[in-house]
Each structure stands twice: as structure tokens, then as C-alpha cells.
Design a protein around this motif. Structure first.
Motif, PDB file in Angstrom:
ATOM      1  N   GLY A   1       0.836  -1.196   0.000  1.00 21.07           N
ATOM      2  CA  GLY A   1       0.000   0.000   0.000  1.00 21.07           C
ATOM      3  C   GLY A   1       0.868   1.243   0.000  1.00 21.07           C
ATOM      4  O   GLY A   1       1.939   1.264   0.609  1.00 21.07           O
ATOM      5  N   MET A   2       0.406   2.297  -0.664  1.00 18.52           N
ATOM      6  CA  MET A   2       1.213   3.497  -0.850  1.00 18.52           C
ATOM      7  C   MET A   2       0.891   4.634   0.102  1.00 18.52           C
ATOM      8  O   MET A   2       1.737   5.462   0.404  1.00 18.52           O
ATOM      9  CB  MET A   2       1.062   4.006  -2.295  1.00 18.52           C
ATOM     10  N   GLY A   3      -0.322   4.744   0.589  1.00 19.58           N
ATOM     11  CA  GLY A   3      -0.750   5.944   1.292  1.00 19.58           C
ATOM     12  C   GLY A   3       0.019   6.229   2.567  1.00 19.58           C
ATOM     13  O   GLY A   3       0.439   5.326   3.292  1.00 19.58           O
ATOM     14  N   ALA A   4       0.188   7.529   2.867  1.00 19.35           N
ATOM     15  CA  ALA A   4       0.802   7.987   4.105  1.00 19.35           C
ATOM     16  C   ALA A   4       0.246   9.375   4.400  1.00 19.35           C
ATOM     17  O   ALA A   4      -0.474   9.954   3.587  1.00 19.35           O
ATOM     18  CB  ALA A   4       2.331   8.034   3.975  1.00 19.35           C
ATOM     19  N   THR A   5       0.574   9.898   5.564  1.00 14.79           N
ATOM     20  CA  THR A   5       0.169  11.247   5.942  1.00 14.79           C
ATOM     21  C   THR A   5       1.395  11.988   6.454  1.00 14.79           C
ATOM     22  O   THR A   5       2.114  11.476   7.325  1.00 14.79           O
ATOM     23  CB  THR A   5      -0.907  11.218   7.052  1.00 14.79           C
ATOM     24  N   HIS A   6       1.650  13.176   5.902  1.00 15.14           N
ATOM     25  CA  HIS A   6       2.796  13.955   6.352  1.00 15.14           C
ATOM     26  C   HIS A   6       2.720  14.187   7.861  1.00 15.14           C
ATOM     27  O   HIS A   6       1.682  14.582   8.405  1.00 15.14           O
ATOM     28  CB  HIS A   6       2.839  15.319   5.644  1.00 15.14           C
ATOM     29  N   GLY A   7       3.826  13.937   8.544  1.00  7.50           N
ATOM     30  CA  GLY A   7       3.894  14.201   9.971  1.00  7.50           C
ATOM     31  C   GLY A   7       3.293  13.125  10.846  1.00  7.50           C
ATOM     32  O   GLY A   7       3.300  13.258  12.077  1.00  7.50           O
ATOM     33  N   LYS A   8       2.757  12.057  10.251  1.00  2.00           N
ATOM     34  CA  LYS A   8       2.165  10.959  11.018  1.00  2.00           C
ATOM     35  C   LYS A   8       3.014   9.706  10.816  1.00  2.00           C
ATOM     36  O   LYS A   8       2.868   8.987   9.824  1.00  2.00           O
ATOM     37  CB  LYS A   8       0.725  10.704  10.565  1.00  2.00           C
ATOM     38  N   LYS A   9       3.921   9.454  11.777  1.00  5.16           N
ATOM     39  CA  LYS A   9       4.858   8.345  11.622  1.00  5.16           C
ATOM     40  C   LYS A   9       4.178   6.982  11.632  1.00  5.16           C
ATOM     41  O   LYS A   9       4.742   5.998  11.159  1.00  5.16           O
ATOM     42  CB  LYS A   9       5.923   8.401  12.720  1.00  5.16           C
TER      43      LYS A   9
ATOM     44  N   ARG B 140      -9.097   6.105  10.133  1.00  3.35           N
ATOM     45  CA  ARG B 140      -9.058   5.760   8.709  1.00  3.35           C
ATOM     46  C   ARG B 140      -7.660   5.925   8.110  1.00  3.35           C
ATOM     47  O   ARG B 140      -7.355   5.317   7.090  1.00  3.35           O
ATOM     48  CB  ARG B 140     -10.087   6.594   7.938  1.00  3.35           C
ATOM     49  N   ARG B 141      -6.829   6.719   8.708  1.00  5.05           N
ATOM     50  CA  ARG B 141      -5.450   6.839   8.224  1.00  5.05           C
ATOM     51  C   ARG B 141      -4.625   5.585   8.522  1.00  5.05           C
ATOM     52  O   ARG B 141      -3.537   5.412   7.978  1.00  5.05           O
ATOM     53  CB  ARG B 141      -4.780   8.059   8.864  1.00  5.05           C
ATOM     54  N   HIS B 142      -5.156   4.754   9.408  1.00  2.00           N
ATOM     55  CA  HIS B 142      -4.432   3.562   9.835  1.00  2.00           C
ATOM     56  C   HIS B 142      -5.254   2.303   9.539  1.00  2.00           C
ATOM     57  O   HIS B 142      -5.101   1.274  10.182  1.00  2.00           O
ATOM     58  CB  HIS B 142      -4.148   3.681  11.344  1.00  2.00           C
ATOM     59  N   ALA B 143      -6.131   2.400   8.534  1.00  2.00           N
ATOM     60  CA  ALA B 143      -7.141   1.357   8.337  1.00  2.00           C
ATOM     61  C   ALA B 143      -6.835   0.369   7.217  1.00  2.00           C
ATOM     62  O   ALA B 143      -7.543  -0.626   7.079  1.00  2.00           O
ATOM     63  CB  ALA B 143      -8.506   2.007   8.069  1.00  2.00           C
ATOM     64  N   ARG B 144      -5.789   0.611   6.426  1.00  2.00           N
ATOM     65  CA  ARG B 144      -5.488  -0.307   5.331  1.00  2.00           C
ATOM     66  C   ARG B 144      -4.941  -1.630   5.865  1.00  2.00           C
ATOM     67  O   ARG B 144      -4.383  -1.710   6.958  1.00  2.00           O
ATOM     68  CB  ARG B 144      -4.475   0.320   4.371  1.00  2.00           C
ATOM     69  N   MET B 145      -5.044  -2.678   5.045  1.00  2.00           N
ATOM     70  CA  MET B 145      -4.593  -4.002   5.479  1.00  2.00           C
ATOM     71  C   MET B 145      -3.089  -4.039   5.713  1.00  2.00           C
ATOM     72  O   MET B 145      -2.587  -4.876   6.490  1.00  2.00           O
ATOM     73  CB  MET B 145      -4.991  -5.060   4.453  1.00  2.00           C
ATOM     74  N   LYS B 146      -2.331  -3.154   5.095  1.00  2.00           N
ATOM     75  CA  LYS B 146      -0.879  -3.180   5.285  1.00  2.00           C
ATOM     76  C   LYS B 146      -0.501  -3.024   6.758  1.00  2.00           C
ATOM     77  O   LYS B 146       0.502  -3.587   7.204  1.00  2.00           O
ATOM     78  CB  LYS B 146      -0.213  -2.084   4.454  1.00  2.00           C
ATOM     79  N   TYR B 147      -1.314  -2.293   7.515  1.00  2.00           N
ATOM     80  CA  TYR B 147      -0.993  -2.109   8.935  1.00  2.00           C
ATOM     81  C   TYR B 147      -1.303  -3.361   9.744  1.00  2.00           C
ATOM     82  O   TYR B 147      -0.606  -3.663  10.721  1.00  2.00           O
ATOM     83  CB  TYR B 147      -1.748  -0.900   9.486  1.00  2.00           C
TER      84      TYR B 147
END
Length: 584
Positions: A267-275, A313-320
């Protein structure tokens, strides 16, 4: 021990009675939507240019996003006018495969209801932009009449299933396209809401009427976030296997398809400043037989359904889930639900990323032509009548169509005797058919970003052509013209153009500012790394030019730019680049 179905039912019951502050707002909207119906019909009938907030979340499942023309925002605000609302409608096109007639329907709808352009996505589908609310029903209805659909092109479900788009050269390759289509149908939502709202106009069932279970896999909660699946032919990573939630990589012996290696958790998504958010590469899970693919895919999805984060939702993808619980745990979950053990995964190797551009002969003696489409945008300009030219050729010669993960288009099943005529027609509209003549941009991709995407903080589609033009000039000055270097730009960190893969990535930070990433590889099997932060778009060429010089002077035989940067390392690159003369 409870069964997966019992676990799902308990999850549904829990979410149906969520208290204040429990679960994300979107989870409540889904549960209360009566299987994606919500108030969509009622709001469609209202004389307003937009949907309310809850319905904006639900219409994603039906294949659209509510957007606005952000270029007009300030002027309209000053005039006291409402935002310039419009809609992007995305079709679901498994493996990017469609007929000439289906292509022409999309083209016609873009002219009648859209902004006179079509956009090929990085997941091999079409997006129509600029649709007004009053034209949504007609647009979706016409798409379905062409035997395509917009259902599940967006939303918290499995989205468009990708597959290598090249025409079949063997029965094994043909099966890959077939399996991609079967996966798309098997993993699609089963609610009749889409059919009721967009096709028959049937009255939506009252929420007071008893409901039957219509989503045996998804339940009332659907998935915590979007889900992505791809199917690949061995050796060619043209759909970025390691960025998928599930990639099924074919195993072929003596030209016979014998099974797949399942890779999960990309998965590609990330959020700036959210490690706690980050891009991630998929990991091999298991080998599966051809007959097991559908059930294994479904079962993997149920694990994500039950364990994915429904509060953030920022941490909801299966990659986590895969990252935090590990492959052994995940495999155990899958095997328990299947009721049998899976085989250990085979090693996965890719030797190339084939962009499929130019003329190629098919196994059946016909030909296909891969045409480069800058950022996937089909439009007419003063110098290039791309949209009109393709419409003319497709109407006259009736080729079948394939869309690629690099946002290009393939005209396939062309008889040898038509090649010269097609060449002449395309060139008459200014359309280049020689892949070598395209230059550095044939390996570049950008997301739409501004002015339509609500998440964009910087330009991408409108900025990347100028950046690559200057980079190409710098490469030519260094004697590096013709080298393969992939460039990918996004207007935010969500990664729709997969900027964290490949040789160079540009990720928008704010207006005109980007993080510059280097050190991926041509085969897209390694994440790149941030090299410079908050670089102004006009300074990108001067930041990369010293690295190009170092690459030219110090690379090993056959070493690509990304491989060179990875071998040297970011800190060493910074130190050594500082001693290089600046080129603008």
C-alpha cells in the motif's frame, strides 16, 4: 471456537450500536446506510449542485467522488457564490480490458456531460471529470448499458482488479485476464442498491422494512478502507505487484498456468507528519492453485474486514494489520477460515516493467500498438488532437482496447494489413507511435491533483511535464539521454501515482513544494527514500542534476539510477552532491 461468519455478525452488531466517539464517522454512515442506499435517491431529486456530507461517503461505493473546481474557489467566494461542485465518475474495468464500443461510450459521455477529457487511471480504468449532479444518473446508466460498471470503483471495498494488459501470447496469459475478471465479479458488493438507484429506478426499500443479509462477505460494515488486487504474469511487474493489498503472481511451467504466489500487505498511502502511517511493500503469503484463487482472496479480505482499524481511517489499510501482526499470524487466520493449510510461497522475481509501447506482434499473428498518453489525460490541444484522433481510429478500425497501469492505451487485435492505415490516421492528428520519440516522459506518471482533487496540496498533472522536460535536458547535456528513469509525482502523500516506488518520486508538501525521493528500482520491488524535503518545483532539476552527474561517472555496468542511489545511500549522496556544480 466461533466461525468467521459468526465473528462478522458480532462485528456488525457491535457497529450497529456504536456509542458516541466509538468508531469513525464513516463506519456509522455505512452501518446506517441500508446497504449503501442512504438518502442518495432523495438527494438526487433535490435541485442542488451537491450531496450532503453523509451521502458524499456513500456515493464513493457507487463509483464517484464529489469535487469542486478549486481554480474557481477564490473568485466564487469573493462573489458570494457557492463552490463550483462537480463529480468524478470512475468505471470498473478489470485488467483494463474494453471493446471499441465501450471506449466510444466513455468518449461520448465525456463530451456530453464531462469536461471533454477522459483520464486513464493508474489502476487501468477510466475517470470522467466535470460531471454535474443532474447528469450523474444518465452517465452511470449509459456506462452500464455498455456492459461496464462504476460499482466498487471507489469506496471501502475491493476496487478495480488489475492485470497485465498485453494481448495474449499463450493460454496462461489469457487465463490471467480471465481470473482478473472473475475476481472483480466475485469480490464486488452484492447489495441491490446500485441496481435500484442507477439502472431500474426502483423505489429504495424503507429502512423500516426487514432486511435480508445481502453482503455475505462484507456485511453492513463493508471494509475499514479501500482494497486493491492485481494479477501478474511472471517476470513483468507492469502493475506494481508490491503495492497491492493482494497480488497474485502467476507460476507458469511449460507455458501452462499451474498456480499463483499470493503477496499481501502492500500500500502506498501515508500522511505527512504521522509516523504511524507509511508506504509498505507486500510480503509473500503462500502459493495457491488456480482453483483456490477466488476463495483465498475472499478469505484474506475477511481477515482485513475483522481486524482492520475502524477508528482511524489513516491507519485502516490491510498493510498495517500485516505489519503489526505479521505474516505467520495472518496466514494462520486465513488457513483457519479456509479449513486447510496453504503451501509455502515460491520466490518472486521480476526482470522488467514493460510499458508495452509501440508495435508488437500478438501470438495469433495480429498486432497491437501501445500509445503513450501523458498522465493518462485524453484531450485535444492546439498541437495534439489526441482524443479526436483516437476516436476516429477506433470508430473506423474497431480494435479492442487495453488500459495500462502506466496510464497508457493499447489498441489490440489489429490485422497486419491495417497497420499502415492506422499509422497514417494517428500521425495526421499529431499522435506519436514511435515509443523512442517520446523521450523521458514515457516513464513518468502523475495523479490529477489540482484543481479537482480535494486532498491535493500541490500540483502534479499540470506540473510534472515541465519538470521532466527540464530533467530531460539536463540528462541530454550529460550524455544520458535515452536512459530508463521513472519519475512519479503526486499532489499529496496518499500516493495514487505510486511515487514511493521507482527511481524518483515527487510528493507534494504544500503549494509548489515537494519531497524528493530517490533509490527505488526499475522493477518496482524496493521503496525509495526521501532525499530532499520541501523543494520548490522550480528547484527540482538543480537538486537532481548533481546526482545524475555522479551516476554517469560512478555507476557500475548496467546500473540504473535508482540502484545507484540505493547503493551509495542518501547521506553519502547529499555529501557528494554538495561538491558538484549546480546545473539549472
Amino acid at each position: 471456537m466461533s466461525t468467521p461468519d459468526q465473528d462478522k455478525n458480532e462485528l456488525d452488531k457491535t457497529l450497529l450500536h456504536l456509542g458516541p466517539g466509538e468508531g469513525s464517522k464513516v463506519e456509522h454512515i455505512k452501518v446506517e446506510s441500508n446497504y449503501l442506499r442512504g438518502q442518495i435517491v432523495e438527494e438526487l431529486a433535490q435541485d442542488t449542485p451537491r450531496f450532503t456530507e453523509d451521502q458524499v461517503q456513500l456515493i464513493k461505493f457507487h463509483g464517484m467522488y464529489q469535487q469542486e473546481d478549486r481554480d474557481a474557489r477564490q473568485a466564487r467566494k469573493a462573489a458570494g457564490a457557492e463552490k463550483a461542485y462537480q463529480f468524478m465518475i470512475r468505471s470498473r474495468i478489470p485488467g483494463g480490458a474494453l471493446t471499441a464500443d465501450q471506449y466510444l461510450v466513455q468518449d461520448d459521455l465525456s463530451e456530453r456531460y464531462g469536461n471533454h477529457t477522459m483520464r486513464i487511471t493508474t489502476r487501468q480504468s477510466f475517470q470522467l471529470h466535470g460531471i454535474l449532479k443532474g447528469n450523474i444518473h444518465a452517465t452511470i446508466n449509459e456506462i452500464n448499458k455498455s456492459l461496464l460498471s462504476t460499482l466498487a470503483a471507489c469506496g471501502d471495498v475491493n476496487r478495480n482488479v488489475m492485470a497485465c494488459p498485453a494481448p495474449v501470447s499463450s493460454r496462461a496469459q489469457a487465463q490471467i485476464q480471465e481470473i482478473a475478471h472473475k475476481l472483480a465479479m466475485h469480490l464486488a458488493p452484492k447489495s441491490s442498491a446500485y441496481h435500484e438507484i442507477w439502472l431500474d429506478g426502483e423505489k429504495v426499500a424503507s429502512s423500516e422494512e426487514p432486511e435480508v443479509v445481502v453482503e455475505p462477505m462484507y456485511g453492513t460494515t463493508y471494509l475499514p478502507r479501500k482494497f486493491k488486487v492485481g494479477v501478474l504474469y511472471p517476470g513483468d511487474n507492469c502493475i506494481d505487484a508490491f503495492t497491492q493489498d493482494i497480488a497474485f503472481i502467476a507460476r507458469v511451467e511449460d507455458e501452462q498456468l499451474v498456480g499463483f504466489t499470493a503477496v499481501i500487505g502492500g500500500g502506498m498511502g501515508a500522511t505527512h507528519g504521522k509516523k504511524e502511517t507509511f508506504p509498505r511493500l507486500g510480503n509473500p503469503l503462500a502459493d495457491v492453485s488456480v482453483d483456490q484463487v477466488l476463495k483465498v482472496a475472499e478469505t484474506i479480505i475477511t481477515v482485513q474486514r475483522d481486524y482492520g482499524d475502524r477508528t482511524n481511517r489513516r491507519h485502516a489499510r490491510m498493510k498495517y494489520v500485516v505489519e503489526e501482526r505479521g505474516i505467520p499470524w495472518f496466514r494462520q487466520q486465513v488457513e483457519e477460515r479456509l479449513g486447510y493449510q496453504l503451501s509455502d510461497p515460491s520466490e518472486v522475481h521480476f526482470h522488467d516493467v514493460d510499458h508495452h509501447l509501440g508495435w508488437h506482434q500478438q501470438h495469433d499473428g495480429n498486432w497491437f500498438l501501445g500509445l503513450h498518453i501523458e498522465n493518462g489525460r485524453l484531450r485535444d490541444t492546439e498541437t495534439l488532437q489526441l482524443k479526436s484522433g483516437l476516436r476516429t481510429v477506433i470508430k473506423e478500425f474497431r480494435p479492442n482496447i487495453r488500459l495500462t497501469a502506466q496510464q497508457n492505451i493499447l489498441l489490440i487485435d489489429i490485422p497486419k494489413e491495417q497497420r499502415a492505415a492506422i499509422e497514417a490516421r494517428l500521425q495526421g492528428f499529431g499522435i506519436e507511435t514511435d515509443a523512442e520519440a517520446i523521450g523521458a516522459y514515457r516513464y513518468a506518471m502523475a495523479c490529477p491533483a489540482l484543481p479537482t482533487c480535494g486532498l491535493a496540496v500541490a500540483e502534479a498533472e499540470r506540473a510534472l511535464p515541465g519538470v521532466v522536460k527540464q530533467l530531460e535536458a539536463n540528462l541530454q547535456e550529460l550524455g544520458l539521454d535515452g536512459e530508463k528513469i521513472s519519475f512519479r509525482m503526486t499532489g499529496c502523500p496518499n500516493g495514487c501515482a505510486r511515487p514511493y516506488m521507482g527511481d524518483v518520486g515527487f510528493v507534494g508538501r504544500s503549494r509548489d513544494l515537494y519531497n524528493v525521493h530517490v533509490g527505488g528500482d526499475w522493477q518496482n520491488t524496493r521503496l525509495n527514500t526521501i532525499y530532499a524535503q520541501n523543494v520548490n518545483v522550480k528547484d527540482i532539476p538543480s537538486v537532481l542534476s548533481p546526482l545524475f552527474t555522479l551516476w554517469r561517472d560512478e555507476r557500475e555496468a548496467g546500473e540504473g539510477f535508482g540502484d545507484f542511489c540505493h547503493r551509495i545511500g542518501v547521506e553519502q549522496l547529499k555529501e557528494r552532491a554538495a561538491a558538484q556544480p549546480v546545473t539549472r
